[in-house]
Design a protein around this motif. Structure first.
Motif, short mmCIF file in Angstrom:
data_model
loop_
_atom_site.label_atom_id
_atom_site.label_comp_id
_atom_site.label_asym_id
_atom_site.label_seq_id
_atom_site.Cartn_x
_atom_site.Cartn_y
_atom_site.Cartn_z
N SER A 21 34.36 43.53 48.94
CA SER A 21 34.16 42.68 47.80
C SER A 21 32.71 42.32 47.64
O SER A 21 32.45 41.89 48.56
N SER A 22 32.34 43.01 46.63
CA SER A 22 30.86 42.36 46.85
C SER A 22 30.31 41.30 45.39
O SER A 22 30.60 41.50 44.31
N PRO A 23 29.56 40.31 44.73
CA PRO A 23 29.01 38.79 44.26
C PRO A 23 28.21 40.26 43.14
O PRO A 23 27.65 41.03 42.92
N GLN A 24 27.84 39.85 42.45
CA GLN A 24 27.08 40.18 41.04
C GLN A 24 25.84 39.84 41.22
O GLN A 24 25.37 41.08 40.69
N SER A 25 25.19 38.74 41.93
CA SER A 25 23.46 38.78 41.97
C SER A 25 23.61 39.23 43.91
O SER A 25 24.77 38.35 44.49
N THR A 26 22.37 39.98 43.86
CA THR A 26 21.74 40.13 45.34
C THR A 26 21.79 38.43 45.94
O THR A 26 21.42 37.90 46.95
N ASN A 27 20.77 37.43 45.41
CA ASN A 27 20.57 36.06 45.99
C ASN A 27 20.73 35.35 44.94
O ASN A 27 21.01 35.34 43.58
N VAL A 28 21.60 33.95 45.24
CA VAL A 28 23.00 32.96 45.00
C VAL A 28 22.16 31.68 45.19
O VAL A 28 22.44 30.95 46.48
N SER A 29 21.51 31.13 44.90
CA SER A 29 21.05 29.52 45.16
C SER A 29 22.09 28.26 45.07
O SER A 29 22.96 28.34 43.70
N TYR A 30 23.03 28.50 45.62
CA TYR A 30 24.14 27.23 44.84
C TYR A 30 24.40 26.06 45.15
O TYR A 30 23.45 25.57 46.34
N SER A 62 39.73 40.55 51.41
CA SER A 62 40.39 39.59 50.27
C SER A 62 41.04 39.49 49.48
O SER A 62 40.71 41.15 49.23
N ALA A 63 41.79 39.28 49.09
CA ALA A 63 42.76 39.67 48.09
C ALA A 63 42.53 39.38 46.50
O ALA A 63 42.10 40.07 45.64
N SER A 64 41.15 38.38 46.70
CA SER A 64 40.73 37.66 45.41
C SER A 64 39.02 37.30 46.24
O SER A 64 38.38 36.63 46.57
N GLY A 65 38.64 37.75 45.44
CA GLY A 65 36.70 37.73 45.57
C GLY A 65 36.31 38.14 46.94
O GLY A 65 37.01 39.26 47.10
N LEU A 75 34.31 28.80 60.64
CA LEU A 75 33.84 28.60 59.26
C LEU A 75 34.37 29.70 58.58
O LEU A 75 34.48 30.69 58.83
N GLU A 76 34.58 29.53 57.12
CA GLU A 76 34.43 30.42 56.19
C GLU A 76 33.96 30.20 54.96
O GLU A 76 33.36 29.04 54.60
N PHE A 77 33.33 31.15 54.50
CA PHE A 77 32.75 31.19 52.44
C PHE A 77 33.51 31.79 51.93
O PHE A 77 33.66 33.79 51.91
N TRP A 78 33.69 31.41 50.90
CA TRP A 78 34.98 32.65 49.91
C TRP A 78 33.67 32.47 48.90
O TRP A 78 33.22 30.86 48.23
N ASN A 79 33.55 33.64 48.24
CA ASN A 79 33.02 33.98 46.70
C ASN A 79 34.10 34.54 45.92
O ASN A 79 34.75 35.64 46.12
N LYS A 80 33.67 33.52 44.29
CA LYS A 80 34.57 34.17 42.77
C LYS A 80 32.95 34.26 42.19
O LYS A 80 33.34 33.20 41.93
N GLY A 81 32.89 35.25 41.60
CA GLY A 81 31.89 35.01 40.67
C GLY A 81 31.16 33.96 40.76
O GLY A 81 30.64 34.21 41.57
#
Length: 305
Positions: A21-30, A62-65, A75-81
């Protein structure tokens, strides 16, 4: 685990295990509360930058995201949208939100006259003394001709809510909020604030400004009302309360080490000040934190790098 120790334990590079699974953007500032996290995604991994750390993680299924995990490093990092979740040593950090997007749920409010707009996943409601109104579907768009992140929430054709990513101070309580709001309705404009105040202070370690000690006292707030830190000699932890009226601390528990007189004096002064705190303010683009007793600043902190 405290952020400072968690980051030190991670080191400069972590390699993990695999995902589809991959996000919509390559670089994201959270914004994970007050913690800034820069994520750079590729097809097989993500590189995170937060504080002075750069962390490279491979993805796993991952089942989602998209989930990135290392059990050995906890350590975990989970992304969705536009949202993500960072967890270090079992401690969930404040929800990470893409800085170019609004939270999926947020409230905006104003005084004189009172108004409250709650936006929830594409719908909204307005509460006013003159009557309530629901909006089953609203349109949210980014305003491109402004210097800061600004959004327009169109409630209906002639009713809009504008949100900008500038810190706002409530006109009655003095409470700071992460967004400034303007409600345009019936030909009138009403000012106000939006978002959740806790996102201005949670998730990051704050170091006492201008401390004479070799290791400056520090404090860290988490979104579950837990607070912990270093008081100059001992480690402490406990709970804080953040309401619409202000900030306060419940009795704090600390270790019982004895230190040099100057450390003990600094520690006592810090605990006495925390016991008197009623409000907080932030400044310098969110990089400084002032803990106050009404109008008096008792403790001033800077965001740790």
């Amino acid at each position: 685990m405290r952020l400072i120790h968690a980051l030190s334990a991670l080191g400069s590079m972590i390699v993990l295990t695999a995902c589809d699974s991959s996000p919509q953007s390559t670089n994201v500032s959270y914004g994970c509360g007050a913690l800034d996290v820069q994520a750079t995604y590729s097809s097989e991994h993500v590189e995170l930058k937060f504080g002075d750390q750069r962390v490279k993680l491979d993805a796993k299924k991952s089942a989602s995201g998209a989930l990135y995990s290392n059990q050995q490093r906890e350590l975990e990092f989970w992304n969705k949208g536009s949202h993500a979740q960072l967890t270090i040593a079992g401690q969930a950090y404040p929800l990470c939100i893409d800085k170019t997007e609004l939270p999926q749920q947020f409230s905006a409010r104003g005084n004189e006259p009172f108004w409250l707009v709650h936006v929830n996943n594409g719908s909204a409601s307005l509460r006013q003394p003159s009557g309530d109104r629901d909006y089953p579907q609203v349109d949210i768009s980014k305003v491109s001709d402004t210097s800061d992140n600004t959004w327009e929430v169109k409630l209906k054709e002639d009713e809009t809510l504008h949100i900008s990513a500038t810190v706002c101070q409530d006109s009655m309580s003095g409470m700071p909020y992460p967004f400034t709001a303007k409600l345009n309705r019936n030909g009138s404009t009403f000012g106000g604030c939006a978002g959740e105040p806790h996102r201005l202070i949670t998730g990051v370690s704050w170091q006492l400004h201008a401390s004479a000690l070799e290791q400056a006292p520090s404090i860290q707030f988490m979104s579950d009302n837990v607070v912990f830190g270093y008081s100059g000699c001992n480690r402490f932890q406990g709970e804080y309360q953040l309401t619409g009226e202000g900030l306060s601390f419940k009795p704090l528990a600390a270790t019982k080490m004895m230190c040099a007189p100057e450390q003990m004096d600094a520690e006592q002064a810090m605990f006495e000040a925390l016991d008197k705190i009623t409000h907080f303010t932030v400044g310098d683009n969110g990089n400084t934190l002032q803990l106050r007793n009404n109008e008096d600043t008792l403790l001033r902190f800077i965001k740790a790098s």
